[in-house]
Design a protein around this motif. Sequence first.
Motif, PDB file in Angstrom:
ATOM      1  N   VAL A   1       0.831  -1.201   0.000  1.00 62.16           N
ATOM      2  CA  VAL A   1       0.000   0.000   0.000  1.00 62.16           C
ATOM      3  C   VAL A   1       0.869   1.257   0.000  1.00 62.16           C
ATOM      4  O   VAL A   1       0.495   2.283  -0.578  1.00 62.16           O
ATOM      5  CB  VAL A   1      -0.952  -0.013   1.218  1.00 62.16           C
ATOM      6  CG1 VAL A   1      -1.588   1.347   1.431  1.00 62.16           C
ATOM      7  CG2 VAL A   1      -2.024  -1.069   1.031  1.00 62.16           C
ATOM      8  N   SER A   2       2.039   1.198   0.647  1.00 65.12           N
ATOM      9  CA  SER A   2       2.901   2.384   0.704  1.00 65.12           C
ATOM     10  C   SER A   2       3.324   2.834  -0.683  1.00 65.12           C
ATOM     11  O   SER A   2       3.577   4.022  -0.908  1.00 65.12           O
ATOM     12  CB  SER A   2       4.126   2.088   1.561  1.00 65.12           C
ATOM     13  OG  SER A   2       4.953   1.088   0.946  1.00 65.12           O
ATOM     14  N   PHE A   3       3.411   1.904  -1.659  1.00 67.99           N
ATOM     15  CA  PHE A   3       3.763   2.276  -3.030  1.00 67.99           C
ATOM     16  C   PHE A   3       2.589   2.890  -3.768  1.00 67.99           C
ATOM     17  O   PHE A   3       2.766   3.471  -4.843  1.00 67.99           O
ATOM     18  CB  PHE A   3       4.268   1.049  -3.807  1.00 67.99           C
ATOM     19  CG  PHE A   3       5.596   0.539  -3.315  1.00 67.99           C
ATOM     20  CD1 PHE A   3       6.764   1.241  -3.565  1.00 67.99           C
ATOM     21  CD2 PHE A   3       5.683  -0.632  -2.580  1.00 67.99           C
ATOM     22  CE1 PHE A   3       7.987   0.772  -3.113  1.00 67.99           C
ATOM     23  CE2 PHE A   3       6.898  -1.110  -2.114  1.00 67.99           C
ATOM     24  CZ  PHE A   3       8.049  -0.402  -2.382  1.00 67.99           C
ATOM     25  N   GLN A   4       1.365   2.735  -3.242  1.00 70.20           N
ATOM     26  CA  GLN A   4       0.170   3.318  -3.859  1.00 70.20           C
ATOM     27  C   GLN A   4      -0.556   4.211  -2.856  1.00 70.20           C
ATOM     28  O   GLN A   4      -1.774   4.267  -2.829  1.00 70.20           O
ATOM     29  CB  GLN A   4      -0.783   2.217  -4.332  1.00 70.20           C
ATOM     30  CG  GLN A   4      -0.151   1.146  -5.176  1.00 70.20           C
ATOM     31  CD  GLN A   4      -1.142   0.057  -5.538  1.00 70.20           C
ATOM     32  OE1 GLN A   4      -2.213   0.331  -6.073  1.00 70.20           O
ATOM     33  NE2 GLN A   4      -0.795  -1.184  -5.257  1.00 70.20           N
ATOM     34  N   TRP A   5       0.214   4.899  -2.012  1.00 70.97           N
ATOM     35  CA  TRP A   5      -0.391   5.603  -0.880  1.00 70.97           C
ATOM     36  C   TRP A   5      -1.372   6.689  -1.330  1.00 70.97           C
ATOM     37  O   TRP A   5      -2.446   6.842  -0.764  1.00 70.97           O
ATOM     38  CB  TRP A   5       0.700   6.203  -0.006  1.00 70.97           C
ATOM     39  CG  TRP A   5       0.166   6.834   1.241  1.00 70.97           C
ATOM     40  CD1 TRP A   5       0.129   8.148   1.569  1.00 70.97           C
ATOM     41  CD2 TRP A   5      -0.444   6.134   2.337  1.00 70.97           C
ATOM     42  NE1 TRP A   5      -0.448   8.333   2.791  1.00 70.97           N
ATOM     43  CE2 TRP A   5      -0.814   7.112   3.299  1.00 70.97           C
ATOM     44  CE3 TRP A   5      -0.712   4.798   2.607  1.00 70.97           C
ATOM     45  CZ2 TRP A   5      -1.431   6.784   4.489  1.00 70.97           C
ATOM     46  CZ3 TRP A   5      -1.322   4.470   3.811  1.00 70.97           C
ATOM     47  CH2 TRP A   5      -1.681   5.453   4.724  1.00 70.97           C
ATOM     48  N   ASP A   6      -1.015   7.465  -2.351  1.00 68.02           N
ATOM     49  CA  ASP A   6      -1.910   8.533  -2.806  1.00 68.02           C
ATOM     50  C   ASP A   6      -3.231   7.966  -3.295  1.00 68.02           C
ATOM     51  O   ASP A   6      -4.306   8.508  -3.003  1.00 68.02           O
ATOM     52  CB  ASP A   6      -1.240   9.344  -3.922  1.00 68.02           C
ATOM     53  CG  ASP A   6      -0.055  10.161  -3.398  1.00 68.02           C
ATOM     54  OD1 ASP A   6      -0.029  10.423  -2.183  1.00 68.02           O
ATOM     55  OD2 ASP A   6       0.828  10.520  -4.203  1.00 68.02           O
ATOM     56  N   ALA A   7      -3.164   6.877  -4.051  1.00 68.44           N
ATOM     57  CA  ALA A   7      -4.402   6.258  -4.527  1.00 68.44           C
ATOM     58  C   ALA A   7      -5.201   5.666  -3.365  1.00 68.44           C
ATOM     59  O   ALA A   7      -6.433   5.702  -3.356  1.00 68.44           O
ATOM     60  CB  ALA A   7      -4.078   5.170  -5.553  1.00 68.44           C
ATOM     61  N   PHE A   8      -4.476   5.147  -2.360  1.00 69.48           N
ATOM     62  CA  PHE A   8      -5.176   4.519  -1.225  1.00 69.48           C
ATOM     63  C   PHE A   8      -5.940   5.547  -0.409  1.00 69.48           C
ATOM     64  O   PHE A   8      -7.109   5.369  -0.100  1.00 69.48           O
ATOM     65  CB  PHE A   8      -4.154   3.794  -0.351  1.00 69.48           C
ATOM     66  CG  PHE A   8      -4.773   2.992   0.757  1.00 69.48           C
ATOM     67  CD1 PHE A   8      -5.410   1.790   0.490  1.00 69.48           C
ATOM     68  CD2 PHE A   8      -4.719   3.439   2.066  1.00 69.48           C
ATOM     69  CE1 PHE A   8      -5.979   1.048   1.508  1.00 69.48           C
ATOM     70  CE2 PHE A   8      -5.270   2.701   3.095  1.00 69.48           C
ATOM     71  CZ  PHE A   8      -5.910   1.501   2.819  1.00 69.48           C
TER      72      PHE A   8
ATOM     73  N   THR B   1      -9.078   6.904  -2.074  1.00 68.08           N
ATOM     74  CA  THR B   1     -10.091   5.947  -2.505  1.00 68.08           C
ATOM     75  C   THR B   1     -11.476   6.344  -2.043  1.00 68.08           C
ATOM     76  O   THR B   1     -12.435   6.352  -2.817  1.00 68.08           O
ATOM     77  CB  THR B   1      -9.742   4.540  -1.979  1.00 68.08           C
ATOM     78  OG1 THR B   1      -8.479   4.151  -2.502  1.00 68.08           O
ATOM     79  CG2 THR B   1     -10.796   3.541  -2.419  1.00 68.08           C
TER      80      THR B   1
ATOM     81  N   MET C   1      -5.667  -3.992  -3.486  1.00 68.93           N
ATOM     82  CA  MET C   1      -4.562  -3.819  -4.432  1.00 68.93           C
ATOM     83  C   MET C   1      -4.818  -4.527  -5.749  1.00 68.93           C
ATOM     84  O   MET C   1      -4.244  -4.143  -6.780  1.00 68.93           O
ATOM     85  CB  MET C   1      -3.264  -4.318  -3.794  1.00 68.93           C
ATOM     86  CG  MET C   1      -2.752  -3.436  -2.664  1.00 68.93           C
ATOM     87  SD  MET C   1      -1.094  -3.883  -2.078  1.00 68.93           S
ATOM     88  CE  MET C   1      -1.431  -5.435  -1.251  1.00 68.93           C
TER      89      MET C   1
END
Length: 707
Positions: free
Chosen positions: A167-174, A177, A269
Motif C-alpha cells: 500500500v505504501s507504493f500506492q499511498w496517494d491512490a489509497f 479511494t 490492491m
Amino acid sequence: MVPTAPASLPPLRQDLQLHAGPPDTGGAPSWVLHDPVAHRFFEISWPAFEILSRWSMRESKAIVADVCTRTTLHIGTEDIEELWRFLEQNFLLDQHGPEHTARLQRAGSMHRMGKLSWVLKHYLFFRVPLFRPTSLLNWLSPRMTWCFHPMFWKLLVFLGLAALVGVSFQWDAFVGTFVAYAGWTSVLGIVVSLGFAKVAHEMGHALAAHRHGCRVPQMGVAFMVMMPVLYTDTTDAWKLPSRKARMQIAAAGMATELMLAVVATWAWMWLPDGPARAGAFMLATTTWVLTLVVNLSPFMRFDGYYLLSDAAGISNLHERAFALGRWKLRRVLLGWSDPAPEELSRRATGLLIVFAYLTWIYRLVLFLGIAFLVYHLFFKALGLLLLAVELSWFVVMPVSRELSLWWQGRSNHRWTGASILSTAGLLLGVLALCVPWPRGVQAPAVLSAEQSQWLFAPMAAQIKQLDTRHGHSVSQGQTVIGLTSPDLEQRLAAASVRERSMQWKLAQQPLNADLLGLGPALREQWAAAKAELTGQMALRDQLEVRSGISGRVTRVAPGLQPGVWVRQGEPLVQVVADGPTRIDAYVVNEDMPQIQVGDTARFVPEDWRFSAVNCQVGSLDRVALPHLEHAFLGSPHGGPLPASVDAQGLTVPLHAVFRVRLDRCDGEAAAVLQEKPGVVVIGSSSRSVVGDWIGNAVDLWNRESGL
C-alpha cells in the motif's frame, strides 16, 4: 440487626453447578458457582468451597471442625454465617414455607418495574434474539480449526506487513479511494462490507467459545438507545477455569476483523475500481479501527472490559471498582471511617479507585454525547423529551441515589472536619450559582477604524508599479498600485483602430458612392466603435488602483512586487482612515433585552499587548443580521458565533444575532491600524448562573417545540 445462621443449616438447591475457576490474584484456587435458573455465576474462594463441600453435614460446628482438621485452613462459625447470608440473599438454598415465599415476593416486587420504567428501560436498552447458532457452530467449527493454529496467525502477521509495504507504493491512490466513491453502487458495497465485518466479529466470538466447550445459546441484535448492535451470548465462558481461554474468547471478534482487514488490503490492491473495491477499502481501514476504538475501551462492558478483567484477575471489575470509588469519595468528602468494601493491596486499591473515576468521567461524556445525538436525530419536541430522559437516567439518577445514601447514613456518622468543609463548599457553590452576580452581557466584538477600504484588482493583470508599503500615508484619489494588462492593451489598440477607421469612412461618405449608400447606419457604427474605445479606456484607467479615502496603508498582500500577476478580485492593499474608531459587538437575541443605549461597555482585545477600551452603547440594531460583516467571528472560520457559509460565500449566523455599535471610546482607541477582535462586556446587570440555565432551557423548549 444482622441475621444469624440457624442451628441446622438448610440444604443447597439441587440444580446448582460448581466449576473449577482460575487462581485469584494471590495464587489461591477459586471455584465458580452457577445458578442455572437465574443464569448467574458466583466466584467463590477456597474456604467457601471447603464449606460448601461439607454443607450436607448441616451443623456449623461440625463443618468448622472438619475443615480445620482435614485442611490447612482456619475458619470459624462466623465464616459459615457469612456464607449462609450470601446463599440466602441470592436464593441458593432449598427453602420452603410461607416466610420464604414472602421473601421471594418482596424480591420480585423490588425488581418489578412500572409501565413507565419498563418503557424507559427498554427504550434505552433491549435485546432481540435472532437465532440459536448451535447447529451452525457444530458444522462450522471442524472446518475452521485452521483459524486457531499459531502458524496461521504468524502467517497473517507476515501478510499484513507485506500488505502495508504494498500500500505504501500506492499511498496517494489509497488515501484518495474513499473520496472517489460517491455513487450508489459504492455506497452499497460499503454497507455490505460493514454488515459482513460485524457478523464476522460476532461469529469469531461464537467460534472461540464453542472451541473451548462453552454453550452459545443465542445470537442477535441489541438496541442501545435505538442504535442496533450485534451481540453473542458467551456467558458460559465464566465456567472456564483458564483466564487465558476467556481472553481468547473476548479478543476473537477483534482478531477476526483484523484478519479481514489484511485480506481486504490485498483485495484492494488487486480489484478494479467499483463497489467491491470500495467495500474492501472500508474493511481495510474504517471497520477495524472503529472496532478497536469502541471494543477495546474497558469503561463499558465491551470486549476490552472482559480482557482487562481477566488480565488483572479481578472478576466483576466495574462493581468492585465502583464500590471502592464510592468508599473513597465518602471517606474524603464526608470523613466516614467505614472499612473498605474488600481488603486488597494498597496499589491495587488505588488503581481500582482511579479506574472507577475514569470510568465515571468517560460514561458522563459518552452519555451526554448520546443524549445530544438523540436530540438531533428526532424532531425537536421529541428530541428534547428524549434528551431529558437520557440525562435523567444516566446522570441524574445515579448521582441522586448516591446522595440519598449519604443522607440516610448521616445518623450513623459524626461530623468531621472533612464533612464540615464539604458541606460548606457545597453551600457556597449553591450560593454562588443561585445568587445574582453583576456580570453584564459578554459578546464577541471587533475594534476597527470608522473608515477602512480594501483595494482589489479590477481584472487579471500584472503589477507595474508598487511604491507603497505598510504604514505609508495616502491621500484620497492617490494611485497606490499601478497595473498593466497586455490583453487589455491589445483590445484597446484594436478598438482605437476601429474607431479611427469608422471616423475616416464617415468623413469620406459624401465623396464615396458605396459609403453614401450606407446612410445613417455608418454614423451609428462610428458611435458604437467610439463607445467601445471609451469603455476600454475606462478599464485602463481602473488599472490605476486609487485609494478612496485618506489614511494609512495597514495591510499589503504578501508577495506583491512589480512583475507579479494578480487575479481579478484579489485583495491587494487595505487603507485605514485616520480619525475616529468604532467597535461592533455581536449580541445574541437572548441578551438584547438587557442592553440599552448609553450603557457603559468595556472592550478587551484578544491580543494582550493592547489595553482595554472603555466605551458606551451608541446604537442597537433592531433587525437580526443576515450575515456577519466580520466573517472571522463565525464558527466556520474559527470564531465563537455558530454560523454557516452560504452559496455566495457569506457567513450566515445560525441563530439571531444583532449588532451593537459602541462609541465615545477613550483615548486608547484613537489609532487603529487593523481590526482587533476581542470581547466586550456591556452593562453590569445582575444575573445568576441558575437563572441563566433555566432561562436558556425555557427558551430552547419554546423555540424547538414550536410553542
